[in-house]
Design a protein around this motif. Structure first.
Motif, mmCIF file in Angstrom:
data_model
loop_
_atom_site.group_PDB
_atom_site.id
_atom_site.type_symbol
_atom_site.label_atom_id
_atom_site.label_comp_id
_atom_site.label_asym_id
_atom_site.label_seq_id
_atom_site.Cartn_x
_atom_site.Cartn_y
_atom_site.Cartn_z
ATOM 1 N N GLY A 43 0.861 39.911 24.579
ATOM 2 C CA GLY A 43 1.589 38.916 25.648
ATOM 3 C C GLY A 43 0.243 38.576 25.999
ATOM 4 N N PHE A 44 0.035 37.920 26.794
ATOM 5 C CA PHE A 44 -1.012 37.216 27.509
ATOM 6 C C PHE A 44 -2.508 37.905 27.695
ATOM 7 C CE2 PHE A 44 -2.959 36.057 31.559
ATOM 8 C CZ PHE A 44 -3.906 34.570 31.317
ATOM 9 N N ILE A 45 -2.526 39.065 28.756
ATOM 10 C CA ILE A 45 -3.166 39.564 28.586
ATOM 11 C C ILE A 45 -3.690 41.234 27.511
ATOM 12 C CG2 ILE A 45 -4.432 41.011 30.709
ATOM 13 C CD1 ILE A 45 -2.423 39.491 32.677
ATOM 14 N N ASP A 66 4.529 46.008 21.172
ATOM 15 C CA ASP A 66 5.193 45.597 20.949
ATOM 16 C C ASP A 66 6.615 45.266 21.373
ATOM 17 O OD1 ASP A 66 5.824 42.702 22.698
ATOM 18 O OD2 ASP A 66 3.510 42.810 23.047
ATOM 19 N N ALA A 67 8.122 44.725 22.456
ATOM 20 C CA ALA A 67 8.778 44.527 21.827
ATOM 21 C C ALA A 67 8.680 43.067 21.273
ATOM 22 C CB ALA A 67 10.106 44.520 22.691
ATOM 23 N N THR A 69 8.971 39.850 22.779
ATOM 24 C CA THR A 69 10.046 39.191 23.484
ATOM 25 C C THR A 69 9.760 37.878 23.756
ATOM 26 O OG1 THR A 69 8.832 39.687 25.765
ATOM 27 C CG2 THR A 69 10.027 41.229 25.365
ATOM 28 N N ASP A 92 10.556 48.855 21.572
ATOM 29 C CA ASP A 92 10.951 48.413 22.663
ATOM 30 C C ASP A 92 10.822 49.782 23.730
ATOM 31 O OD1 ASP A 92 12.397 47.787 25.112
ATOM 32 O OD2 ASP A 92 14.055 46.331 24.174
ATOM 33 N N LEU A 93 10.000 49.159 24.806
ATOM 34 C CA LEU A 93 9.598 50.878 25.228
ATOM 35 C C LEU A 93 11.292 51.429 26.175
ATOM 36 C CD1 LEU A 93 6.952 49.848 27.644
ATOM 37 C CD2 LEU A 93 7.225 51.708 25.639
ATOM 38 N N PHE A 114 0.504 47.602 29.396
ATOM 39 C CA PHE A 114 0.244 46.157 30.024
ATOM 40 C C PHE A 114 1.845 46.140 29.557
ATOM 41 C CE2 PHE A 114 -3.991 46.053 27.540
ATOM 42 C CZ PHE A 114 -4.718 45.442 28.953
ATOM 43 N N SER A 118 7.047 39.987 33.430
ATOM 44 C CA SER A 118 5.567 39.523 34.071
ATOM 45 C C SER A 118 6.173 37.826 35.146
ATOM 46 C CB SER A 118 5.219 39.490 33.158
ATOM 47 O OG SER A 118 4.705 38.200 32.311
ATOM 48 N N THR A 133 12.764 47.879 32.135
ATOM 49 C CA THR A 133 10.717 47.651 31.277
ATOM 50 C C THR A 133 10.411 47.981 31.798
ATOM 51 O OG1 THR A 133 11.424 45.992 29.782
ATOM 52 C CG2 THR A 133 9.769 46.148 30.182
ATOM 53 N N SER A 158 -1.269 46.711 36.692
ATOM 54 C CA SER A 158 -0.506 46.351 37.736
ATOM 55 C C SER A 158 -1.153 45.394 38.507
ATOM 56 C CB SER A 158 -0.113 47.414 38.584
ATOM 57 O OG SER A 158 0.701 46.950 39.510
ATOM 58 N N TYR A 184 10.800 41.667 40.400
ATOM 59 C CA TYR A 184 9.068 41.422 39.527
ATOM 60 C C TYR A 184 8.461 42.777 40.292
ATOM 61 C CZ TYR A 184 4.141 41.079 37.866
ATOM 62 O OH TYR A 184 2.892 41.527 37.332
ATOM 63 N N LYS A 188 7.555 46.543 39.547
ATOM 64 C CA LYS A 188 5.772 47.391 39.120
ATOM 65 C C LYS A 188 5.349 48.187 40.346
ATOM 66 C CE LYS A 188 3.640 46.199 36.300
ATOM 67 N NZ LYS A 188 2.892 46.144 34.757
ATOM 68 N N ASN A 214 -4.356 36.000 36.548
ATOM 69 C CA ASN A 214 -4.868 35.719 35.677
ATOM 70 C C ASN A 214 -4.751 34.611 34.993
ATOM 71 O OD1 ASN A 214 -5.713 38.528 34.251
ATOM 72 N ND2 ASN A 214 -5.667 38.354 36.077
HETATM 73 P P1 NAD Z 1 3.033 38.792 29.956
HETATM 74 O O1 NAD Z 1 4.587 38.279 29.638
HETATM 75 O O2 NAD Z 1 2.770 37.683 28.834
HETATM 76 O O3 NAD Z 1 3.357 39.448 28.022
HETATM 77 C C1 NAD Z 1 4.177 41.022 28.291
HETATM 78 C C2 NAD Z 1 4.527 41.183 26.681
HETATM 79 O O4 NAD Z 1 4.965 42.956 27.060
HETATM 80 C C3 NAD Z 1 4.786 40.547 25.717
HETATM 81 O O5 NAD Z 1 3.763 40.424 24.834
HETATM 82 C C4 NAD Z 1 6.160 41.472 25.575
HETATM 83 O O6 NAD Z 1 7.004 41.276 24.185
HETATM 84 C C5 NAD Z 1 5.811 42.601 25.796
HETATM 85 N N1 NAD Z 1 7.015 43.463 26.225
HETATM 86 C C6 NAD Z 1 7.726 42.798 27.333
HETATM 87 N N2 NAD Z 1 8.548 43.542 27.614
HETATM 88 C C7 NAD Z 1 9.200 45.301 26.968
HETATM 89 C C8 NAD Z 1 9.341 46.258 25.609
HETATM 90 N N3 NAD Z 1 10.796 46.428 26.730
HETATM 91 N N4 NAD Z 1 8.800 47.300 25.016
HETATM 92 C C9 NAD Z 1 7.597 46.595 24.611
HETATM 93 N N5 NAD Z 1 7.008 45.628 24.585
HETATM 94 C C10 NAD Z 1 8.003 44.201 25.595
HETATM 95 O O7 NAD Z 1 3.003 39.692 30.381
HETATM 96 P P2 NAD Z 1 1.218 38.984 31.027
HETATM 97 O O8 NAD Z 1 0.894 38.661 32.001
HETATM 98 O O9 NAD Z 1 0.069 39.048 29.885
HETATM 99 O O10 NAD Z 1 0.877 40.997 31.870
HETATM 100 C C11 NAD Z 1 0.521 42.207 31.491
HETATM 101 C C12 NAD Z 1 0.671 43.618 32.326
HETATM 102 O O11 NAD Z 1 -0.265 42.358 33.526
HETATM 103 C C13 NAD Z 1 1.898 43.224 33.239
HETATM 104 O O12 NAD Z 1 2.443 44.735 33.368
HETATM 105 C C14 NAD Z 1 1.809 43.185 34.215
HETATM 106 O O13 NAD Z 1 2.321 43.118 35.414
HETATM 107 C C15 NAD Z 1 0.153 42.826 34.827
HETATM 108 N N6 NAD Z 1 -0.715 41.537 35.331
HETATM 109 C C16 NAD Z 1 -1.107 40.219 35.096
HETATM 110 C C17 NAD Z 1 -1.106 39.282 35.852
HETATM 111 C C18 NAD Z 1 -0.766 37.915 35.416
HETATM 112 O O14 NAD Z 1 -1.449 37.176 36.499
HETATM 113 N N7 NAD Z 1 0.042 37.649 34.323
HETATM 114 C C19 NAD Z 1 -1.606 39.810 37.329
HETATM 115 C C20 NAD Z 1 -1.313 41.252 36.787
HETATM 116 C C21 NAD Z 1 -0.510 42.160 36.418
#
Ligand code: NAD
Ligand code: TDX
Length: 385
Positions: A43-45, A66-67, A69, A92-93, A114, A118, A133, A158, A184, A188, A214
């Protein structure tokens, strides 16, 4: 893991500029030979974390669980495919036994968790996956971690959204009571509580970091900033919820990456650290800045791009303002952000305009259906990619 409490006058983080992660030498040394499990690394972060960390730590093994998604983008990680210290497993978790099996087999020293559903708007439309999840998945991972012969450090990634909404004054600190507003953020918050309970009950070594919004490369274009960049580029409407006066505290994603390593290596077991960019902005101001940057980069008339802005019906339970007090991670771990909102936005706009193949790969059926569903009712037309 070495632990050192640094003072404000003794900042050692980050080393160098934000262009590339450079960890302090003692941290790199302490991570040699360690095994790091990263959930949600596609995913992104998570992708930014791996792209920065895997090359920086060639003697540390990383496994990405990673699942895949709709939000994942496996191609983001192509640059890592040839590196011997990186591997990927699709899992998949929500599946408890499979999670346990992978954790047992890899036997990580450190887990960066991560993986999550989200997107706040999706959680309002269909909350079940968020509970499955974010709550159950985290529970499965915690159980797997505490089942290991040598228990790992469990770093839970988080969000500041667990604290709910601020008024016009004040900041979130680590002791701010939890008051989540959306499915959401409630999911969390639940996962944070579970992690804290595992630290107290089972002695699991944990970190929880609560980070603000982010932005940057590889963010799925359903979130505000990439959605607006791409719609502005293509002359589509720019849907701003309510009056656009909600405030977010923006952090460039690679600054989040350096903060995670700082909290892991300089932080203390069982502690929580807030992470934020000290870069508050109203949504409307972000969107207008994006219009101007895109107009400049694509040689369009800025007024014409700004005229695409539409104020649309608000998000239910929309938190007014988030703002982080990052004193604790700054003073204990010596971390500070390096990218300003201005330069970070410029970099982000440039990145999206230069990575059309990446963007096109996000335009799958799930994404199109989401845009249709979320925006049809709001602006009467699908703000599709
Ligand atoms: P994202 O949605 O871009 O990526 C999430 C990733 O998790 C994806 O690759 C997805 O395939 C994987 N995933 C989802 N469900 C799953 C499962 N059941 N089993 C295995 N993998 C699974 O999210 P993001 O923006 O990269 O955020 C990452 C983390 O950072 C999250 O926990 C989010 O709560 C936290 N966060 C995000 C932000 C933000 O601004 N994006 C800010 C603070 C905290
Ligand atoms: O089309 C839009 N129009 C709009 O006005 C979208 C998608 C969003 N918004 C507003 C809602 C928010 O006030 O922009 C702000 C940011 O929205 P999102 O990008 O959806 O982020 P947010 O809801 O703040 O949550 C994000 O930051 C905290 C991440 O998605 C979470 O995973 C993270 O925990």
């Amino acid at each position: 893991m070495p632990r050192r409490v640094s003072s404000l006058d003794n900042q050692d983080w980050p080393v160098g500029s934000s262009a590339r992660l450079r960890l302090p030498e003692d941290v790199k040394e302490s991570l040699k030979g360690r095994r790091v499990l990263v959930t949600g690394g596609s995913g992104f972060i998570g992708a930014n974390f791996l792209l920065e960390s895997v090359p920086e730590l060639p003697e540390t093994s990383f496994r990405n669980l990673d699942a895949l998604t709709y939000a994942a983008h496996p191609d983001s990680l192509i640059p890592l495919a040839a590196l011997p210290n990186y591997s990927f497993v699709r899992a998949d978790l929500r599946e408890r036994e499979r999670t346990q099996e992978i954790v047992r087999e890899f036997a990580p020293d450190i887990i960066f968790h991560f993986a999550a559903e989200s997107h706040v708007d999706r959680s309002i439309a269909a909350p079940a996956a968020f509970i499955e999840t974010n709550v159950l998945g985290t529970f499965h991972l915690l159980e797997a971690a505490r089942g290991l012969a040598k228990t790992p450090v469990f770093h839970h990634v988080s969000t500041d959204e667990v604290y709910g909404s601020l008024g016009e004054e004040g900041y979130f600190v680590e002791t701010t009571p939890y008051d989540p507003s959306s499915p959401y953020s409630a999911s969390k918050a639940s996962s944070d509580h579970l992690v804290r309970a595992y630290a107290r009950t089972y002695g699991l070594r944990t970190r929880i970091t609560n980070c603000s919004n982010n932005y940057g490369p590889y963010q799925f274009p359903e979130k505000l900033i990439p959605l607006m960049i791409l719609n502005a580029r293509d002359g589509r409407e720019l849907p701003v919820y309510g009056q656009g006066t909600n405030v977010r505290d923006w952090l460039f994603v690679t600054d989040h990456v350096s903060a995670l390593w700082a909290a892991l290596s300089r932080g203390r077991d069982g502690e929580t650290y807030n992470i934020g960019g000290n870069a508050e902005a109203r949504n409307i101001d972000i969107v207008q800045s994006i219009c101007d940057l895109v107009a400049q980069a694509t040689e369009q008339d800025p007024a014409k791009v700004r005229s695409l802005i539409r104020f649309v019906p608000d998000r239910p339970g929309h938190d007014l303002r988030y703002a982080i007090d990052a004193t604790k991670i700054r003073t204990e771990c010596g971390w500070r952000p390096t990218e300003s909102l201005k330069t970070g936005l410029e970099r982000t706009v440039r990145w999206y305009l230069a990575h059309d193949a990446w963007v096109k790969a996000c335009s799958h059926q799930d994404h199109k259906a989401w845009l249709e569903k979320n925006y049809q009712a709001r602006i009467g037309s699908g703000a599709s990619l």
